[in-house]
Design a protein around this motif. Sequence first.
Motif, short mmCIF file in Angstrom:
data_model
loop_
_atom_site.label_atom_id
_atom_site.label_comp_id
_atom_site.label_asym_id
_atom_site.label_seq_id
_atom_site.Cartn_x
_atom_site.Cartn_y
_atom_site.Cartn_z
N LEU A 126 14.06 20.67 23.13
CA LEU A 126 13.33 21.03 24.34
C LEU A 126 12.68 22.40 24.17
O LEU A 126 13.08 23.20 23.32
N ALA A 127 11.69 22.67 25.03
CA ALA A 127 10.99 23.96 24.98
C ALA A 127 11.40 24.90 26.10
O ALA A 127 10.92 26.03 26.16
N ALA A 168 14.97 29.76 30.65
CA ALA A 168 14.30 29.37 31.90
C ALA A 168 12.81 29.64 31.75
O ALA A 168 12.39 30.76 31.47
N ARG A 169 12.02 28.59 31.94
CA ARG A 169 10.57 28.73 31.84
C ARG A 169 9.91 28.81 33.21
O ARG A 169 8.88 29.47 33.37
N MET A 170 10.48 28.11 34.20
CA MET A 170 9.81 28.02 35.49
C MET A 170 10.82 27.74 36.59
O MET A 170 11.81 27.02 36.36
N VAL A 171 10.56 28.30 37.77
CA VAL A 171 11.36 28.02 38.97
C VAL A 171 10.39 27.67 40.08
O VAL A 171 9.47 28.43 40.39
N THR A 172 10.57 26.49 40.68
CA THR A 172 9.78 26.10 41.84
C THR A 172 10.49 26.56 43.10
O THR A 172 11.69 26.31 43.27
N LEU A 173 9.74 27.20 44.01
CA LEU A 173 10.34 27.63 45.27
C LEU A 173 9.29 27.62 46.37
O LEU A 173 8.08 27.56 46.12
N ALA A 174 9.78 27.68 47.61
CA ALA A 174 8.92 27.77 48.79
C ALA A 174 8.86 29.23 49.21
O ALA A 174 9.85 29.79 49.68
N PRO A 344 -1.16 23.70 29.31
CA PRO A 344 0.28 23.97 29.43
C PRO A 344 0.83 24.80 28.28
O PRO A 344 1.76 25.59 28.48
N ALA A 345 0.26 24.68 27.08
CA ALA A 345 0.72 25.52 25.97
C ALA A 345 0.44 26.99 26.25
O ALA A 345 1.30 27.85 26.01
N ARG A 346 -0.75 27.29 26.76
CA ARG A 346 -1.06 28.67 27.12
C ARG A 346 -0.13 29.18 28.21
O ARG A 346 0.35 30.32 28.16
N LEU A 347 0.11 28.36 29.21
CA LEU A 347 0.97 28.77 30.32
C LEU A 347 2.36 29.13 29.83
O LEU A 347 2.98 30.08 30.30
N LEU A 348 2.86 28.38 28.86
CA LEU A 348 4.20 28.63 28.32
C LEU A 348 4.24 29.78 27.31
O LEU A 348 5.31 30.13 26.83
#
Length: 397
Positions: A126-127, A168-174, A344-348
């Motif tokens: 995994l990445a 941790a690459r990303m966290v989704t939140l409100a 998505p590669a750039r974002l990561l």
Amino acid sequence: MTTADRDRIALAGARLVLPGGVVDGGRLVTEGSRIAAVTSAAGGGTEPGDLDLAGHTVVPGFVDLHVHGGGGASYASGVAEEAFRAARTHLDHGTTTTVASTVTGEIDNVARQAGVLSELVEDGVLAGIHFEGPFISRNRCGAHRPDLLRDPDPALVRKLVDAARGHARMVTLAPELPGGLDSVRMLADLGVIAAVGHTDSDYATTLDAVEAGATVATHLFNAMPGIAHRAPGPIVALLEDERVTVELINDGVHLHPSVLDLAYRTAGADRVALITDAMGAAGMGDGFYPLGPLQVEVSDGVARLVEGGAIAGSTLTLDVAFKRSVTVNGLTLGQAVESLSATPARLLGLADSIGSLETGKNADLVVLDSGSYDLVAVMRRGRWVLGGDRFTTVKPD
């Protein structure tokens, strides 16, 4: 024969989708895990021993920022063997780089899942890890258990990030919830992507979240207020800001094709990341599947919660998303590659090694039929994982 010769694969006669454009009859050579050479001129020629890929299109391996499972397995199971099976299922459909997504659960359970997934990141399967929930709105929770949702208190958010051991690459939140904007700032400081999603936020609060450091819209349009002419809401705020990458699910269920077209016209392919948001039924048939602590029924390929009937992720794979993007939405091959690989590669922060067919990058390739755009073969890091035995070898004259 040297080791280098054994690890060398040359693909000739294919249509190559390169950063500078599409080349017919190009030639690409891999050595070990890397791309060693790319012939960017049309009709790059062939040599004895090359694999003949005439009639095929070669694109970079797909990058999925948001996927919960596949092959009957879930990343939220906390079982390494299941996570590996999910990743392998999507690899067989062209996803050579996967960020595994969790679902809402008890904080300690999600932290434990993160520890298991971290081991697969360290093993190169995994990445990274994406935490979707529990820091989301009860009003827009979708296929997340409302009783397990929590406000995004920075201490709780940090607990999950720390459990991922640097992966941790990303966290989704409100962001409208108590602690939301503070958590966005903290995530930005930590180098973790803060994503706005499953939100009941208004336009102004969403703009505040972007100013605080949020850079992704989690499956734009889904699980958030729609656009109203006096209350534009989060969708307009996220589409109009060039700092934001918007996720879209192109499965023909989550979005009408015209809505996806609107997002492309507004944001452009370099700000769109096509994702699967797939759950365990991806690559499987209809039936009943778990999604974290919830049960999902898949009927005619559409996943819905058994209780309540809400759409519960998808059964999409990215090869299907690619084909739909070109054949239904009319994207160019370059635009499709941008949204499934390069963006998505750039974002990561991984654009130096993945996301495009260029010398020195990982030999992550997807081979498609040039007529139908159906998947034919997949290579990851210089090794065929699917379909490599289908091609004939060029013989000496």
